[in-house]
Write a protein that holds these residues in place. Structure first.
Motif, mmCIF file in Angstrom:
data_model
loop_
_atom_site.group_PDB
_atom_site.id
_atom_site.type_symbol
_atom_site.label_atom_id
_atom_site.label_comp_id
_atom_site.label_asym_id
_atom_site.label_seq_id
_atom_site.Cartn_x
_atom_site.Cartn_y
_atom_site.Cartn_z
ATOM 1 N N VAL A 1 0.844 -1.195 0.000
ATOM 2 C CA VAL A 1 0.000 0.000 0.000
ATOM 3 C C VAL A 1 0.883 1.250 0.000
ATOM 4 C CG1 VAL A 1 -0.282 0.221 2.519
ATOM 5 C CG2 VAL A 1 -2.075 1.026 0.992
ATOM 6 N N SER A 2 2.023 1.205 0.682
ATOM 7 C CA SER A 2 2.956 2.335 0.663
ATOM 8 C C SER A 2 3.598 2.507 -0.705
ATOM 9 C CB SER A 2 4.053 2.137 1.721
ATOM 10 O OG SER A 2 3.503 2.056 3.017
ATOM 11 N N SER A 3 3.871 1.383 -1.377
ATOM 12 C CA SER A 3 4.457 1.442 -2.706
ATOM 13 C C SER A 3 3.502 2.086 -3.703
ATOM 14 C CB SER A 3 4.832 0.024 -3.165
ATOM 15 O OG SER A 3 5.540 0.052 -4.373
ATOM 16 N N VAL A 4 2.200 1.823 -3.555
ATOM 17 C CA VAL A 4 1.218 2.426 -4.452
ATOM 18 C C VAL A 4 1.173 3.939 -4.270
ATOM 19 C CG1 VAL A 4 -1.213 2.461 -5.161
ATOM 20 C CG2 VAL A 4 -0.163 0.313 -4.487
ATOM 21 N N ALA B 1 5.344 15.497 1.197
ATOM 22 C CA ALA B 1 4.165 15.950 1.926
ATOM 23 C C ALA B 1 3.048 14.915 1.827
ATOM 24 C CB ALA B 1 3.691 17.295 1.369
ATOM 25 N N GLY B 2 2.909 14.287 0.653
ATOM 26 C CA GLY B 2 1.896 13.252 0.478
ATOM 27 C C GLY B 2 2.125 12.069 1.392
ATOM 28 N N PHE B 3 3.394 11.656 1.530
ATOM 29 C CA PHE B 3 3.698 10.560 2.442
ATOM 30 C C PHE B 3 3.441 10.961 3.889
ATOM 31 C CE2 PHE B 3 5.853 8.307 -1.012
ATOM 32 C CZ PHE B 3 5.564 6.990 -0.688
ATOM 33 N N VAL C 1 9.847 10.198 5.863
ATOM 34 C CA VAL C 1 10.964 10.519 4.966
ATOM 35 C C VAL C 1 11.578 9.229 4.429
ATOM 36 C CG1 VAL C 1 13.249 11.598 4.830
ATOM 37 C CG2 VAL C 1 11.421 12.703 6.143
ATOM 38 N N GLY C 2 11.664 8.200 5.289
ATOM 39 C CA GLY C 2 12.197 6.916 4.856
ATOM 40 C C GLY C 2 11.323 6.247 3.816
ATOM 41 N N LEU C 3 10.005 6.334 3.985
ATOM 42 C CA LEU C 3 9.089 5.788 2.982
ATOM 43 C C LEU C 3 9.299 6.466 1.630
ATOM 44 C CD1 LEU C 3 5.758 5.609 5.046
ATOM 45 C CD2 LEU C 3 7.027 3.658 4.137
#
Length: 496
Positions: free
Chosen positions: A139-142, A156-158, A419-421
């Motif tokens: 889900v994070s990759s999407v 900002a989106g993350f 930030v890591g994501l």
């Protein structure tokens, strides 16, 4: 399906519609909100369920064993992301991985909600581990897929996505923490309902909001590879099953030996993945440089999560046994303290998102943000040792000390985790996009595998030494990382 370009995927996603961000962020925000609601609601009471006496509705396990199991469970949850990332990259794409993962998670919570014994407990753990491995990294990759490569809105989106995670994590311990006094199984049932709602949101909105995001299989198996791979999987499952059947009666496979095995795998698996990605012919020279840059960031994340994740183990025990739970005339559930971390993130995440946007090119580099995260994590453990220093380790302490420690580690989390994501989606080799996100979550797996050993050293007598050594180590590593951040930045080849 023919191979889609990044541009084609992005163009299929409505780019406005959710606070100035792509409309798909709405779907991913609320899917992850409900998944985290279910996970953190369950996690808030799980360690208490393990070590509370059977007469109080628990399983009656030893406290130290319960803490180690909790850490190993957390490690396996994130370790399974490697399998989920591989399946998404090579067989069915990230969107289907999210859906299948949600199904497994819901079934796991249902198993916990049914009154049973230790066997039912471990069945539920297996289901949740497999489901989270499919859903969490993908889900994070999407989220990364719905933004153009150089879109300034990405970080900002993350941060907004991360706020959704923590909104679910904030609400659920408050509800489930109160329900545990009535029945642990009732609390687990609420977690199952939360995952069901998340699945409904995802199914009803994904086509309209996500377009082609998540449908691409980046590195699909060739037809001739499929039979070989499935055969290997089948043989591996059979061998593991036989080994377990033989090892348990002979006393070779115990809780302690299993914890040790997972601890080794927690570091061996990410090391193998770094090696495979670096050596792969599908990885370009620029991507190899970025893989090298990712290694110190990964190690920093391991140190950070080793502290942050003790909120559900050592600090949960601290809340239950060392904290005055009658505060200003109110009875406090020890599970409620696990709502403070997401509460502070919900409050501060928009501020951090605004700060990074405002600073633009003047903001700290990714390695510098990671070093700040380690500094705050270390300080949070220094703070929590102070009550023992001033009042001794045999007296109940004000809950405000625990709240202050949680606030400080949250400041570090906001410097490092979202930030890591984002950095992972930027640094990932194209052929390993979902698997690199799984690798990022392996930093948490390694940290909790380490914690399964560390928690054995915590006692009221060693409390100050425990917090002091771990907190001091994090501060020292943060200083070292800050010093070498320009070198890491060069290896990132233009990524900032």
């Amino acid at each position: 399906m023919s191979h889609l370009t990044k541009k084609e995927i992005v163009e299929s996603v409505p780019q406005k519609g959710f606070f100035g961000h792509p409309k798909g962020l709405f779907t991913l925000f609320f899917t992850e909100f409900w998944e985290r609601f279910s996970y953190y609601g369950m996690r808030a009471i799980l360690v208490f369920y393990m070590y509370y006496e059977v007469s109080n509705g628990g399983l009656g396990l030893d406290k130290t064993l319960a803490l180690s199991i909790m850490s190993i469970y957390g490690s396996l949850v994130y370790m399974s992301g490697i399998i989920g990332g591989w399946l998404a990259d090579r067989i069915f794409g990230t969107s289907k991985a999210v859906f299948y993962g949600g199904i497994f998670i819901m079934l796991g919570h249902i198993a916990l909600a049914l009154p049973g014994n230790i066997t039912m407990f471990f069945i539920s753990m297996v289901l949740i581990v497999l489901g989270t491995g499919l859903l969490k990294p993908n889900v994070s990759s999407v989220v990364g897929d719905i933004y153009p490569e150089n879109d300034n809105r990405r970080d900002a989106g993350f941060s907004i996505f991360y706020m959704g995670i923590n909104l679910g994590a904030f609400i659920s311990p408050l509800i489930v923490g109160e329900l545990m006094y009535t029945s642990f199984h009732l609390g687990f049932g609420v977690a199952a309902v939360g995952m069901f709602i998340g699945l409904v949101v995802f199914i009803l909105t994904k086509k309209r909001n996500l377009g082609l995001a998540g449908t691409q299989i980046p590195n699909p198996l060739a037809p001739e590879e499929k039979k070989k791979v499935f055969s290997i999987f089948a043989i591996a499952i059979i061998v593991i099953a036989i080994a377990v059947i033989i090892a348990i009666p002979r006393g070779w496979l115990t809780f302690d030996s299993f914890i040790a095995i997972v601890g080794i795998l927690g570091f061996l698996i990410p090391a193998a993945y770094f090696f495979v990605m670096y050596r792969s012919p599908k990885t370009s020279d620029v991507e190899r440089s970025r893989v090298l840059a990712f290694i110190p960031l990964f190690l920093a994340a391991v140190m950070f999560w080793a502290i942050q994740e003790q909120g559900s183990t050592i600090l949960a025990l601290y809340a239950d046994t060392r904290t005055n739970l009658n505060f200003m005339g109110f009875r406090i559930s020890p599970a409620w303290f696990q709502s403070f971390n997401p509460l502070f993130i919900i409050t501060l995440a928009p501020l951090f998102a605004w700060l990074w946007m405002k600073l633009g090119d003047r903001q700290p580099s990714i390695p510098q943000k990671f070093s700040l995260g380690l500094l705050f994590a270390g300080l949070s453990f220094i703070v929590i040792l102070l009550p023992g220093y001033f009042g001794g380790t045999d007296a109940l302490v004000s809950p405000l000390w625990l709240v202050l420690s949680i606030l400080i580690v949250v400041l570090g989390e906001l410097c490092l985790s979202p930030v890591g994501l984002s950095a992972t989606t930027k640094l990932a080799p194209a052929a390993f996009s979902a698997q690199t996100m799984s690798l990022w979550f392996l930093s948490n797996a390694a940290a909790q595998a380490l914690n399964a050993q560390l928690v054995k050293f915590y006692t009221p007598e060693t409390e100050m030494l425990y917090f002091g050594i771990i907190g001091g180590a994090a501060i020292l590593l943060g200083i070292i990382l800050f010093a070498i951040s320009p070198i890491i930045q060069r290896y990132m080849k233009g990524i900032r």
